[in-house]
Design a protein around this motif. Structure first.
Motif, mmCIF file in Angstrom:
data_model
loop_
_atom_site.group_PDB
_atom_site.id
_atom_site.type_symbol
_atom_site.label_atom_id
_atom_site.label_comp_id
_atom_site.label_asym_id
_atom_site.label_seq_id
_atom_site.Cartn_x
_atom_site.Cartn_y
_atom_site.Cartn_z
ATOM 1 N N VAL A 24 -22.802 29.123 -56.085
ATOM 2 C CA VAL A 24 -21.952 28.291 -55.225
ATOM 3 C C VAL A 24 -21.360 29.134 -54.101
ATOM 4 O O VAL A 24 -21.398 28.745 -52.929
ATOM 5 N N LYS A 25 -20.816 30.302 -54.434
ATOM 6 C CA LYS A 25 -20.227 31.183 -53.410
ATOM 7 C C LYS A 25 -21.262 31.584 -52.371
ATOM 8 O O LYS A 25 -20.962 31.608 -51.172
ATOM 9 N N GLU A 26 -22.443 31.906 -52.809
ATOM 10 C CA GLU A 26 -23.494 32.329 -51.880
ATOM 11 C C GLU A 26 -23.883 31.195 -50.937
ATOM 12 O O GLU A 26 -24.067 31.408 -49.739
ATOM 13 N N ASP A 39 1.994 28.130 -58.341
ATOM 14 C CA ASP A 39 2.749 27.877 -57.111
ATOM 15 C C ASP A 39 1.920 28.023 -55.840
ATOM 16 O O ASP A 39 2.451 28.373 -54.783
ATOM 17 N N THR A 40 0.621 27.784 -55.940
ATOM 18 C CA THR A 40 -0.248 27.817 -54.769
ATOM 19 C C THR A 40 -0.934 26.466 -54.663
ATOM 20 O O THR A 40 -1.417 25.927 -55.662
ATOM 21 N N GLU A 41 -0.969 25.914 -53.461
ATOM 22 C CA GLU A 41 -1.642 24.636 -53.246
ATOM 23 C C GLU A 41 -3.006 24.905 -52.612
ATOM 24 O O GLU A 41 -3.118 25.723 -51.698
ATOM 25 N N TYR A 42 -4.009 24.201 -53.093
ATOM 26 C CA TYR A 42 -5.381 24.396 -52.627
ATOM 27 C C TYR A 42 -5.890 23.156 -51.919
ATOM 28 O O TYR A 42 -5.471 22.037 -52.210
ATOM 29 N N ASP A 43 -6.813 23.375 -50.986
ATOM 30 C CA ASP A 43 -7.436 22.244 -50.306
ATOM 31 C C ASP A 43 -8.306 21.456 -51.286
ATOM 32 O O ASP A 43 -8.313 20.225 -51.272
ATOM 33 N N HIS A 44 -9.050 22.176 -52.114
ATOM 34 C CA HIS A 44 -9.930 21.568 -53.117
ATOM 35 C C HIS A 44 -9.920 22.455 -54.349
ATOM 36 O O HIS A 44 -9.443 23.587 -54.305
ATOM 37 N N LYS A 66 -10.306 17.146 -53.056
ATOM 38 C CA LYS A 66 -11.220 16.812 -54.143
ATOM 39 C C LYS A 66 -11.201 17.871 -55.242
ATOM 40 O O LYS A 66 -11.085 19.061 -54.973
ATOM 41 N N THR A 67 -11.351 17.401 -56.481
ATOM 42 C CA THR A 67 -11.508 18.272 -57.640
ATOM 43 C C THR A 67 -12.910 18.098 -58.191
ATOM 44 O O THR A 67 -13.338 16.983 -58.468
ATOM 45 N N PHE A 68 -13.630 19.198 -58.316
ATOM 46 C CA PHE A 68 -14.978 19.200 -58.878
ATOM 47 C C PHE A 68 -14.884 19.723 -60.303
ATOM 48 O O PHE A 68 -14.483 20.870 -60.511
ATOM 49 N N LYS A 69 -15.232 18.905 -61.294
ATOM 50 C CA LYS A 69 -15.219 19.337 -62.693
ATOM 51 C C LYS A 69 -16.661 19.506 -63.148
ATOM 52 O O LYS A 69 -17.376 18.544 -63.399
ATOM 53 N N ILE A 70 -17.084 20.735 -63.269
ATOM 54 C CA ILE A 70 -18.461 21.069 -63.617
ATOM 55 C C ILE A 70 -18.575 21.205 -65.125
ATOM 56 O O ILE A 70 -17.711 21.801 -65.772
ATOM 57 N N GLN A 78 -25.891 19.419 -56.345
ATOM 58 C CA GLN A 78 -24.980 18.362 -55.904
ATOM 59 C C GLN A 78 -23.614 18.941 -55.525
ATOM 60 O O GLN A 78 -23.025 18.561 -54.511
ATOM 61 N N THR A 79 -23.122 19.878 -56.317
ATOM 62 C CA THR A 79 -21.826 20.499 -56.036
ATOM 63 C C THR A 79 -21.855 21.244 -54.715
ATOM 64 O O THR A 79 -20.950 21.097 -53.882
ATOM 65 N N VAL A 80 -22.893 22.033 -54.497
ATOM 66 C CA VAL A 80 -23.033 22.781 -53.240
ATOM 67 C C VAL A 80 -23.070 21.816 -52.061
ATOM 68 O O VAL A 80 -22.378 22.017 -51.054
ATOM 69 N N GLU A 81 -23.858 20.762 -52.160
ATOM 70 C CA GLU A 81 -23.960 19.792 -51.066
ATOM 71 C C GLU A 81 -22.615 19.159 -50.762
ATOM 72 O O GLU A 81 -22.242 19.001 -49.604
ATOM 73 N N GLU A 82 -21.872 18.782 -51.802
ATOM 74 C CA GLU A 82 -20.573 18.147 -51.590
ATOM 75 C C GLU A 82 -19.566 19.118 -50.970
ATOM 76 O O GLU A 82 -18.799 18.744 -50.092
ATOM 77 N N ILE A 83 -19.557 20.359 -51.432
ATOM 78 C CA ILE A 83 -18.630 21.342 -50.867
ATOM 79 C C ILE A 83 -18.971 21.618 -49.415
ATOM 80 O O ILE A 83 -18.095 21.725 -48.560
ATOM 81 N N GLN A 84 -20.236 21.702 -49.101
ATOM 82 C CA GLN A 84 -20.650 21.962 -47.709
ATOM 83 C C GLN A 84 -20.264 20.822 -46.776
ATOM 84 O O GLN A 84 -20.048 21.038 -45.590
ATOM 85 N N ARG A 85 -20.141 19.611 -47.294
ATOM 86 C CA ARG A 85 -19.746 18.453 -46.472
ATOM 87 C C ARG A 85 -18.242 18.371 -46.234
ATOM 88 O O ARG A 85 -17.790 17.580 -45.414
ATOM 89 N N LEU A 86 -17.469 19.132 -46.965
ATOM 90 C CA LEU A 86 -16.000 19.039 -46.832
ATOM 91 C C LEU A 86 -15.518 19.621 -45.518
ATOM 92 O O LEU A 86 -16.078 20.474 -44.939
#
Length: 86
Positions: A24-26, A39-44, A66-70, A78-86
């Motif tokens: 996913v990182k790559e 105490d940190t807020e994340y975009d996803h 969005k939260t992705f639960k793998i 599918q996860t990579v495609e969805e993250i790339q669309r964000l």
């Protein structure tokens, strides 16, 4: 974009979760992945669970988007495609 990353406890992993995350990182090099901190807020949020029970506790994690639960390595593409669309 900052995407928090949380692993489950790994008690019943059915695939190599770290290898999944490495892919996913790559594929999503423009995303700043950070292991979750209090105490940190994340975009996803990317929650990498090892099995279908998806029992990782994320109740205290602050996330705006969005939260992705793998739960299976077959979700990689599918996860990579969805993250790339964000």
């Amino acid at each position: 974009m900052i995407c928090g990353v949380k692993y489950c406890g790994g008690c019943n992993s059915r695939y190599h979760r770290t290898k999944f995350f490495d892919h996913v990182k790559e594929a999503c090099g423009n995303v700043d992945f950070q292991y979750v901190r209090p105490d940190t807020e994340y975009d996803h949020l990317l929650v990498i669970c090892g099995c279908l029970s998806r029992c990782a506790d994320i109740s205290s994690i602050m996330v705006r988007g969005k939260t992705f639960k793998i739960f299976d390595e077959s979700q990689l593409e599918q996860t990579v495609e969805e993250i790339q669309r964000l």
